[in-house]
Scaffold this motif. Structure first.
Motif, PDB file in Angstrom:
ATOM      1  N   GLU A  21      -8.918   2.974 -37.459  1.00 55.96           N
ATOM      2  CA  GLU A  21      -8.352   2.402 -36.283  1.00 55.96           C
ATOM      3  C   GLU A  21      -7.992   0.788 -36.252  1.00 55.96           C
ATOM      4  N   ASN A  25      -4.530  -1.028 -36.945  1.00 57.38           N
ATOM      5  CA  ASN A  25      -3.840  -1.882 -35.769  1.00 57.38           C
ATOM      6  C   ASN A  25      -3.892  -3.328 -35.857  1.00 57.38           C
ATOM      7  N   ASP A 173      -6.099   5.256 -30.389  1.00 57.28           N
ATOM      8  CA  ASP A 173      -4.810   4.897 -29.960  1.00 57.28           C
ATOM      9  C   ASP A 173      -4.438   6.153 -28.860  1.00 57.28           C
ATOM     10  N   ASP A 175      -1.727   5.926 -26.999  1.00 58.41           N
ATOM     11  CA  ASP A 175      -0.396   6.570 -26.934  1.00 58.41           C
ATOM     12  C   ASP A 175      -0.158   7.740 -27.734  1.00 58.41           C
ATOM     13  N   TYR A 176      -0.745   7.601 -28.989  1.00 61.01           N
ATOM     14  CA  TYR A 176      -0.451   8.535 -29.944  1.00 61.01           C
ATOM     15  C   TYR A 176      -1.217   9.816 -29.642  1.00 61.01           C
ATOM     16  N   LEU A 179       0.320  11.394 -26.380  1.00 55.45           N
ATOM     17  CA  LEU A 179       1.783  12.084 -26.781  1.00 55.45           C
ATOM     18  C   LEU A 179       1.570  13.539 -27.376  1.00 55.45           C
ATOM     19  N   LEU A 180       0.434  13.670 -28.526  1.00 58.48           N
ATOM     20  CA  LEU A 180       0.244  14.762 -29.226  1.00 58.48           C
ATOM     21  C   LEU A 180      -0.172  15.789 -28.539  1.00 58.48           C
TER      22      LEU A 180
END
Length: 366
Positions: A21, A25, A173, A175-176, A179-180
């Motif tokens: 991570e 990033n 993460d 957002d990742y 989303l998934l």
């Protein structure tokens, strides 16, 4: 800035995931290198190779020597060749002393070691060795980065001084994962609802209390899924059988697809002990908007901001766990409210923010 990241094997674990991570990033304009001091462990290697292809890592080197003394030479040569300026070391055991020595001989002033585990529950012999190792780290001027105040406090309690330190939380993460997990959630059958715990099956965790509490629920449409592997697998399966639970249904084994697992979860349960260091899966569950229920131990209390991020339950209290699980099972609105409130903690744990904090730390000279 040219930064060397050091791992001891590509395990599927919190240390390696956190390294991934941070590297992925880290702010643009910096150049990252990666050394793995144990080439035999490669479960997560493909993930690091992938971000190398995305130009997040300039070079990956796997050390193959079995002799610790050669690590000094290999680190020295690599640091000199690539003009490394700063080093982040993710494990903190004896082998890393040789990494530090090699870096110091190469002229590196700023070496940072991430601390991911507490010392609670360790044997006296282990504490004694740790005290000696950290004394040498201190003499060599290492800067320590505990993932929680709970980790720092455990070192203090055993009279191990961290002369230079700064607490920086672990990350994911948001957002990742959101989303998934949302994508998987939409495709998952709602007929059966899952209570999920993701963790290594070792003495630090307390899956026993969760198994006993679940056995008392008597909720036919709900399933308990324990994801992970470790030395307690056989004893936990034996306990499940004694509680008339289906071990094949409960124990999922190891998985690297955390968003998928969380997409199938209605509740995330994290039954653990005071020896817990951070509980990275807690923030991954928060990112997936799955309501969290966890043991009220120092690390979980800190990570969940004293209950803002989920329900805290007295550790090892089977009745309290049963009662609070029942509360979540019976009220979908309660589950939604807890998950939505916890998601507001995103700013404290999102990977981009945490990578920026590491960057700010490394920019300073000590």
């Amino acid at each position: 800035m040219r930064i060397l990241h050091v791992l001891d094997g590509y395990h599927i674990g919190g240390i390696e995931t956190q390294a991934y991570e941070i590297i992925k990033n880290y702010p643009k304009g910096n150049i990252s290198f990666l050394i793995n001091t144990d080439s035999k462990i490669n479960q997560m290697e493909e993930k690091f190779i992938k971000i190398k292809k995305e130009n997040k890592i300039q070079e990956i080197k796997n050390l193959k020597s079995r002799y610790l003394i050669f690590i000094i030479m290999e680190i020295f040569l690599f640091v000199r060749k690539n003009k490394i300026k700063k080093i982040i070391i993710y494990p903190s055991h004896k082998k890393m002393l040789f990494v530090v020595l090699g870096a110091k001989l190469a002229g590196i002033k700023n070496i940072f070691i991430s601390l991911q585990n507490t010392l609670y529950g360790k044997k006296y012999s282990t504490i004694y060795k740790t005290r000696l190792i950290f004394y040498i780290f201190n003499v060599l001027g290492v800067f320590f980065v505990p993932a929680t105040k709970a980790i720092y406090n455990s070192f203090s309690q055993y009279q191990i001084k961290l002369r230079k330190f700064k607490i920086i939380y672990n990350s994911c993460d948001f957002d990742y994962i959101n989303l998934l997990s949302t994508k998987y959630k939409k495709s998952y059958s709602k007929n059966i609802k899952n209570i999920v715990m993701i963790s290594r099956l070792d003495s630090i965790k307390d899956q026993e209390t969760l198994l006993k509490a679940f056995s008392k629920l008597k909720e036919p449409l709900w399933r308990l899924k324990i994801v992970g592997d470790g030395p307690k697998m056989n004893s936990l399966k034996k306990l499940a059988r004694s509680l008339s639970l289906d071990e094949e249904e409960i124990f999922y084994g190891m998985s690297s697809n955390i968003p998928y697992i969380l997409g199938e979860a209605e509740i995330f349960a994290f039954s653990t002990t005071e020896a817990e260091g951070f509980g990275k899966v807690l923030i991954e569950a928060i990112a997936a908007k799955v309501p969290v229920i966890a043991s009220d131990v120092s690390a979980c209390r800190e990570t969940l901001f004293n209950g803002q991020g989920g329900i805290l339950v007295c550790a090892k209290d089977i009745n309290a766990w049963t009662r609070n699980l029942k509360k979540l099972i019976k009220s979908k609105n309660t589950r939604i409210k807890i998950a939505e409130k916890a998601f507001l903690l995103k700013e404290f744990f999102d990977s981009k923010n945490i990578a920026h904090k590491w960057h700010q730390l490394l920019k300073n000279e000590f």
